[in-house]
Design a protein around this motif. Sequence first.
Motif, PDB file in Angstrom:
ATOM      1  N   ARG A  65      -9.441  48.199  63.923  1.00 12.92           N
ATOM      2  CA  ARG A  65      -9.735  48.343  65.343  1.00 12.92           C
ATOM      3  C   ARG A  65      -9.929  46.976  65.996  1.00 12.92           C
ATOM      4  O   ARG A  65     -10.146  45.977  65.321  1.00 12.92           O
ATOM      5  CB  ARG A  65     -11.007  49.192  65.548  1.00 12.92           C
ATOM      6  CG  ARG A  65     -10.868  50.614  65.058  1.00 12.92           C
ATOM      7  CD  ARG A  65     -12.155  51.395  65.245  1.00 12.92           C
ATOM      8  NE  ARG A  65     -12.046  52.733  64.677  1.00 12.92           N
ATOM      9  CZ  ARG A  65     -13.078  53.558  64.516  1.00 12.92           C
ATOM     10  NH1 ARG A  65     -14.297  53.167  64.874  1.00 12.92           N
ATOM     11  NH2 ARG A  65     -12.897  54.752  63.984  1.00 12.92           N
ATOM     12  N   GLY A  66      -9.888  47.000  67.319  1.00 13.36           N
ATOM     13  CA  GLY A  66     -10.016  45.744  68.054  1.00 13.36           C
ATOM     14  C   GLY A  66      -8.682  45.019  68.112  1.00 13.36           C
ATOM     15  O   GLY A  66      -7.635  45.561  67.743  1.00 13.36           O
ATOM     16  N   THR A  67      -8.728  43.784  68.559  1.00 16.57           N
ATOM     17  CA  THR A  67      -7.517  42.979  68.716  1.00 16.57           C
ATOM     18  C   THR A  67      -7.535  41.823  67.731  1.00 16.57           C
ATOM     19  O   THR A  67      -8.270  40.835  67.939  1.00 16.57           O
ATOM     20  CB  THR A  67      -7.408  42.431  70.147  1.00 16.57           C
ATOM     21  OG1 THR A  67      -7.457  43.517  71.077  1.00 16.57           O
ATOM     22  CG2 THR A  67      -6.108  41.661  70.331  1.00 16.57           C
ATOM     23  N   PRO A  68      -6.765  41.906  66.657  1.00 15.93           N
ATOM     24  CA  PRO A  68      -6.732  40.787  65.700  1.00 15.93           C
ATOM     25  C   PRO A  68      -6.144  39.539  66.341  1.00 15.93           C
ATOM     26  O   PRO A  68      -5.165  39.617  67.085  1.00 15.93           O
ATOM     27  CB  PRO A  68      -5.820  41.313  64.578  1.00 15.93           C
ATOM     28  CG  PRO A  68      -5.825  42.801  64.736  1.00 15.93           C
ATOM     29  CD  PRO A  68      -5.956  43.047  66.211  1.00 15.93           C
ATOM     30  N   PRO A  69      -6.713  38.382  66.072  1.00 15.71           N
ATOM     31  CA  PRO A  69      -6.178  37.139  66.640  1.00 15.71           C
ATOM     32  C   PRO A  69      -4.881  36.738  65.952  1.00 15.71           C
ATOM     33  O   PRO A  69      -4.630  37.092  64.796  1.00 15.71           O
ATOM     34  CB  PRO A  69      -7.281  36.125  66.350  1.00 15.71           C
ATOM     35  CG  PRO A  69      -7.954  36.655  65.119  1.00 15.71           C
ATOM     36  CD  PRO A  69      -7.906  38.149  65.235  1.00 15.71           C
ATOM     37  N   THR A  70      -4.063  35.988  66.661  1.00 15.63           N
ATOM     38  CA  THR A  70      -2.806  35.491  66.092  1.00 15.63           C
ATOM     39  C   THR A  70      -2.749  33.969  66.055  1.00 15.63           C
ATOM     40  O   THR A  70      -1.892  33.407  65.384  1.00 15.63           O
ATOM     41  CB  THR A  70      -1.606  36.009  66.898  1.00 15.63           C
ATOM     42  OG1 THR A  70      -1.761  35.615  68.271  1.00 15.63           O
ATOM     43  CG2 THR A  70      -1.520  37.538  66.835  1.00 15.63           C
ATOM     44  N   ALA A  91      -4.192  42.621  58.741  1.00 18.09           N
ATOM     45  CA  ALA A  91      -4.283  42.525  60.194  1.00 18.09           C
ATOM     46  C   ALA A  91      -3.834  41.186  60.752  1.00 18.09           C
ATOM     47  O   ALA A  91      -3.469  41.102  61.932  1.00 18.09           O
ATOM     48  CB  ALA A  91      -5.722  42.789  60.625  1.00 18.09           C
ATOM     49  N   GLU A 205     -13.291  46.374  62.035  1.00 10.72           N
ATOM     50  CA  GLU A 205     -13.196  46.205  63.483  1.00 10.72           C
ATOM     51  C   GLU A 205     -13.373  44.740  63.891  1.00 10.72           C
ATOM     52  O   GLU A 205     -14.365  44.100  63.528  1.00 10.72           O
ATOM     53  CB  GLU A 205     -14.251  47.054  64.185  1.00 10.72           C
ATOM     54  CG  GLU A 205     -14.215  46.928  65.699  1.00 10.72           C
ATOM     55  CD  GLU A 205     -15.195  47.847  66.400  1.00 10.72           C
ATOM     56  OE1 GLU A 205     -15.418  47.650  67.606  1.00 10.72           O
ATOM     57  OE2 GLU A 205     -15.743  48.759  65.743  1.00 10.72           O
ATOM     58  N   PRO A 208     -14.980  41.376  70.063  1.00  8.07           N
ATOM     59  CA  PRO A 208     -14.549  40.309  70.990  1.00  8.07           C
ATOM     60  C   PRO A 208     -15.091  38.950  70.571  1.00  8.07           C
ATOM     61  O   PRO A 208     -16.219  38.832  70.086  1.00  8.07           O
ATOM     62  CB  PRO A 208     -15.132  40.770  72.331  1.00  8.07           C
ATOM     63  CG  PRO A 208     -15.117  42.267  72.232  1.00  8.07           C
ATOM     64  CD  PRO A 208     -15.457  42.563  70.797  1.00  8.07           C
TER      65      PRO A 208
END
Length: 251
Positions: A65-70, A91, A205, A208
């Motif tokens: 869940r959430g937004t994995p960094p790239t 992820a 998860e 932010p």
Amino acid sequence: MRLALQYVLSFLFIIQMYVMMTVIALGFFPWAAFSRRGAMMACHAFCGWVRFSARWMVGLRTEIRGTPPTGPVLVASKHQSFLDIILLFSALPHPRFVMKRELLFTPVLGQYAMRIGCIPVNRDKGMTALREMLKAAKTGPHANGQLIIFAQGTRVAPGVKEPYKIGVGALYQSLKRECFPVAVNVGVFWPRRGILRKPGLAVLEFVPPIAPGLKVAPFMEVLEEVIEARSETLLDEALDQFPEKARGARV
């Protein structure tokens, strides 16, 4: 009877997992030996296989869940079992871990860890180890990936309180990058020790990020607060998947 069957399936799952680790490592070796990308592909393939086989063999589903960094960031994660390592690697596009030095001598795992740029730390060396870790994190060909550190320094069972280690604060201050906290409940289903793998939905998860620029002490306070709060929520969610008699347990 059902529990006995779950133990048998868990044992078979563990055996095949390590067999496939060897098969994938050997299959990718000609590429991985000369290319970090090849080593990354091998590790991503293995993590994908573990998640797939856990689902159909022992009924253990996984969710990120959430937004994995790239980009080049610091990732500070809760650590409960081998499964959170699998999910983190699944992820992130270019992950590397701060890991204890002893893992370098683990067959297959140690060799691939070095190929992808993991940073081994000899915890017996105290401040010397910390300085070496900070230097390795900022230099070398792998410095622009996602650097993962386990905030408590070791595996901690769900619901157990352990202090957060200063190493994560030192990295945050030194790298001057965003830090993505990570909460988990995977230890409910895949414990630190033992054979049994429980069916259900295990979650990792991404919370932010914390912006760079805080001093170490307030950063550590914020990091612990957000990871522990989200992990407690995820723990309640995990326990809700079990019979009422299991509620309130802290695994």
